[in-house]
Design a protein around this motif. Sequence first.
Motif: not given
Length: 420
Positions: A371-383
């Motif tokens: 439900x949160x595209x911004x969170x996915x993007x941030x997690x993906x980058x940190x990953x």
Amino acid sequence: MTGRDTMYRIAVLSYHTSPLAPLGGRDTGGLNVYVRELTRELAERGHHVDVFTRRTDPDAPEIVAIAAPSARLVHIAAGPPRELEKEALPTHLDAFEAGVAAFAERERLAYDVLHSHYWLSGVVGERLKVRWGVPHIAMFHTLGEVKSRARISEREPAPRIEAERAIVRNADRIVACGRDERQLLMRLYGADPGRISVVPCGVNLDLFQPIAKAEARHQLGLRDDDRILLFVGRIEPLKGVDILLGAAAQLEAEPDCFVLVIGGDSSAREGEMAHLRDLASQLGIAERVSFLGAVDHERLPLFYSAADVCVVPSFYESFGLVALEAMACGTPVVASRVGGLIGTVRDGETGYLIPWRCPEPFAERLDLLLGNEELRRAFGQSAREAVQRYRWGNVAEAVLAIYRELIEGAPAKGRAAFRN
Ligand code: UDP
């Protein structure tokens, strides 16, 4: 020549499965990738590596190059030259040991060190160590005692566990792929902590790179606006695909999300695959779950990049390469809080770790992420940032430091990449 420059002749034992076997089958996964990648890295550094595996194809040549010119796969005749059930494999260990010893004698090769993978190879490693008088480094990949405790339906045979205990007692070094495995070796097997080295597994950062999501989906024929959960791995109960399906059926934020299951034989009518198909039907999500079967390793970056979240719902995972590969492609991971995953997935930063083995908490976290595209993007980058230190070159350096220590009595150096 300094100790650091010495080139070693390394005998690697991978009795029950070949590092060149296709991945995603019943018994082919992380161990095969590990042996192949480590062998390549060692060869790149000029070391000579012979990987011994049991012959399963009567027509395969005796020797196959893994990385020219100094890394080879050697097929050893031991038992019938075809795939065998796991239960039949211990029967042919004597023949395998004799075959490896005969090969070394015929080729006039003296190895500096033995490195075995999985308990079956560990048994042979212990015997060849005595025969050749060289150090033996064992890596279990999975442990019988831990498997038996992970899921009620799992019972590993007593001879396996006894053999593992003997290897733990006698091997010169055990390589554990994380702190969790180190603790388990000490607690369940009474291992001497001084003879355990922790070296995580690695990921090929050149292969596993982020591909723009729209591009990846286009190439795979997937729709841009669908929500996609991905599972990759061998299809067996310990991998917990049933938990993922249960979670997918409970999602509130994205009730129409799709699940891609990669691994195993997609057409299998029996066993775990059939059970999972039935489960998807019972849960009413059959039309939203695709069982794709095994996919070539080289094509997986497309799937990881196309997915919104990679889910690793394992009951037991000694390391969990899939989580690293997904993170390397910039995809957040929702994983069970077990084994190596505890060290690789950063809860609330690159994904979520779930301490319970049931669908509800997975669904809760998946809802949050989907439900949160911004969170996915941030997690993906940190990953993607978090996995940099896991390159296979770092793994090879850490393993070489152990070889050096055991062969030359030099203190192990070069594990800096993994000290945290
Ligand atoms: N894999 C693959 N194709 C498949 C399924 C799996 O290449 O269809 C690879 C996957 O990319 C990973 C390995 O198999 O490198 C599985 O390793 P992991 O450590 O996650 O699980 P294990 O097999 O050790 O339980």
